[in-house]
Design a protein around this motif. Structure first.
Motif, PDB file in Angstrom:
ATOM      1  N   UNK A 170     -21.830  31.856  14.348  1.00  0.00           N
ATOM      2  CA  UNK A 170     -21.325  32.877  13.435  1.00  0.00           C
ATOM      3  C   UNK A 170     -20.101  32.312  12.735  1.00  0.00           C
ATOM      4  N   UNK A 171     -20.020  32.533  11.426  1.00  0.00           N
ATOM      5  CA  UNK A 171     -18.900  32.072  10.615  1.00  0.00           C
ATOM      6  C   UNK A 171     -18.280  33.285   9.935  1.00  0.00           C
ATOM      7  N   UNK A 172     -16.946  33.416  10.006  1.00  0.00           N
ATOM      8  CA  UNK A 172     -16.297  34.541   9.342  1.00  0.00           C
ATOM      9  C   UNK A 172     -15.044  34.073   8.637  1.00  0.00           C
ATOM     10  N   UNK A 173     -14.654  34.802   7.601  1.00  0.00           N
ATOM     11  CA  UNK A 173     -13.433  34.478   6.890  1.00  0.00           C
ATOM     12  C   UNK A 173     -13.556  34.730   5.405  1.00  0.00           C
ATOM     13  N   UNK A 174     -12.696  34.067   4.644  1.00  0.00           N
ATOM     14  CA  UNK A 174     -12.646  34.174   3.190  1.00  0.00           C
ATOM     15  C   UNK A 174     -13.369  32.970   2.601  1.00  0.00           C
ATOM     16  N   UNK A 175     -14.558  33.194   2.063  1.00  0.00           N
ATOM     17  CA  UNK A 175     -15.368  32.100   1.545  1.00  0.00           C
ATOM     18  C   UNK A 175     -15.010  31.749   0.099  1.00  0.00           C
ATOM     19  N   UNK A 176     -14.329  32.658  -0.601  1.00  0.00           N
ATOM     20  CA  UNK A 176     -14.013  32.451  -2.016  1.00  0.00           C
ATOM     21  C   UNK A 176     -15.267  32.168  -2.836  1.00  0.00           C
ATOM     22  N   UNK A 177     -16.378  32.777  -2.441  1.00  0.00           N
ATOM     23  CA  UNK A 177     -17.659  32.611  -3.119  1.00  0.00           C
ATOM     24  C   UNK A 177     -18.388  33.943  -3.122  1.00  0.00           C
ATOM     25  N   UNK A 178     -19.288  34.093  -4.067  1.00  0.00           N
ATOM     26  CA  UNK A 178     -20.122  35.287  -4.173  1.00  0.00           C
ATOM     27  C   UNK A 178     -21.583  34.897  -4.022  1.00  0.00           C
ATOM     28  N   UNK A 179     -22.346  35.789  -3.399  1.00  0.00           N
ATOM     29  CA  UNK A 179     -23.749  35.502  -3.121  1.00  0.00           C
ATOM     30  C   UNK A 179     -24.693  36.154  -4.123  1.00  0.00           C
ATOM     31  N   UNK A 180     -24.266  37.257  -4.740  1.00  0.00           N
ATOM     32  CA  UNK A 180     -25.070  37.950  -5.745  1.00  0.00           C
ATOM     33  C   UNK A 180     -24.123  38.540  -6.791  1.00  0.00           C
ATOM     34  N   UNK A 181     -24.678  38.958  -7.910  1.00  0.00           N
ATOM     35  CA  UNK A 181     -23.870  39.648  -8.920  1.00  0.00           C
ATOM     36  C   UNK A 181     -23.356  40.992  -8.388  1.00  0.00           C
ATOM     37  N   UNK A 182     -24.065  41.573  -7.422  1.00  0.00           N
ATOM     38  CA  UNK A 182     -23.621  42.837  -6.827  1.00  0.00           C
ATOM     39  C   UNK A 182     -22.350  42.663  -5.998  1.00  0.00           C
TER      40      UNK A 182
END
Length: 299
Positions: free
Chosen positions: A133-145
């Motif tokens: 499991x990975x958690x935190x601030x990825x500074x990325x978005x996975x979808x436009x939603x």
């Protein structure tokens, strides 16, 4: 076991420290992962003493300044695998449970380093074969939603992040609460909200922690909210009935939309995980349908 993750934007503010203490008092996590702390180790050590906890670990990034820190309530519940300016990697060793891997992660904040962030995340995959499991601030978005306001997120960046998660065989865990975890420009025409913070897991971890719930907690002293991952679901989570497909749903066009949406969202992931994702989406949608049809419900 529970973990609190928060990009606090600096621990030098006494109000931020008090907010951390209040969150720990209310949620009682075993681990607290703080990002972008902007303080040296002595500040974190004082926070550890204030909490009455047994351990803390800091990662120095720029001389005396530490960007990442991890605090734990009791010793002997985790073992360090590795660390860098962007992550702290642990093996969690809880009594009477299988060991698993927890990676506390901070993606590069610079927009010009998105590819570096994806490559770094992929490089972490081979460090352990334990459920992950990975958690935190990825500074990325996975979808436009994952974004509201201002301009759409570049599709090339969405595709790059998706590909990185697919290589790692990780998928986003559903989050209870407000759908966005960061905001900027509030009160202006450039106000934007995004889901930069998240928890991603592999199928093995999810199967072994099927009661786990992820909560989005709004905060006062940062433009990031906090994430609270509770693997025992002991903090007031709604108990959901097991999934059962209802034939009546086939008469509603919304059913197809949910399936297509979930299948598209989980593109590139394990087939088993995509089935789980569709089931969860239909369960949430079906619950909303039943609520809207209930006597006395508001339209």
């Amino acid at each position: 076991m529970s973990t609190l993750s928060w990009n606090c934007r600096g621990l030098g503010n006494p109000q931020t420290v008090r907010e951390v203490v209040n969150l720990v008092s209310k949620k009682k996590p075993e681990f607290v992962f703080l990002l972008d702390t902007k303080v040296d180790r002595s500040h974190v050590e004082r926070l550890r003493v204030k909490l009455g906890w047994e351990g803390c670990f800091c990662v120095d990034s720029l001389g005396l300044k530490g960007d990442l820190c991890l605090l734990w309530a009791k010793n002997n519940i985790a073992r360090l695998i590795s660390f860098s300016r962007n992550h702290i990697d642990l093996v969690v060793t809880l009594p009477n449970r299988h060991h698993w891997r927890l990676t506390c992660y901070y993606g590069y904040p610079e927009n010009t380093r998105r590819r570096d962030a994806w490559n770094f995340l992929k490089s972490l995959k081979g460090a352990s074969n334990l459920p992950w499991v990975v958690l935190g601030d990825f500074n990325d978005l996975l979808t436009q939603a994952d974004k509201r306001g201002h301009l759409p997120h570049p599709n090339g960046l969405i595709d790059g992040f998706r590909e990185a998660l697919a290589v790692c065989i990780l998928s986003t865990m559903p989050m209870l609460g407000y759908p966005f975890t960061w905001e900027g420009g509030r009160g202006t025409v450039d106000w934007v909200e995004e889901r930069l913070d998240r928890v991603v897991t592999d199928v093995e971890w999810l199967a072994g922690n099927d009661k786990a719930r992820l909560y989005n907690i709004q905060t006062l002293n940062s433009n990031h909210s906090a994430l609270f991952l509770d693997i025992y679901s002991t903090h007031g989570a709604v108990q959901l009935r097991s999934f059962r497909f209802e034939n009546a749903w086939l008469l509603d066009d919304g059913c197809r939309e949910v399936v297509v949406g979930e299948w598209t969202h989980s593109a590139g992931q394990h087939l088993q995980y995509r089935h789980v994702s569709c089931g969860r989406g239909l369960k949430r949608w079906g619950a909303n349908i039943f609520i809207s049809m209930a006597p006395g419900s508001k339209p």
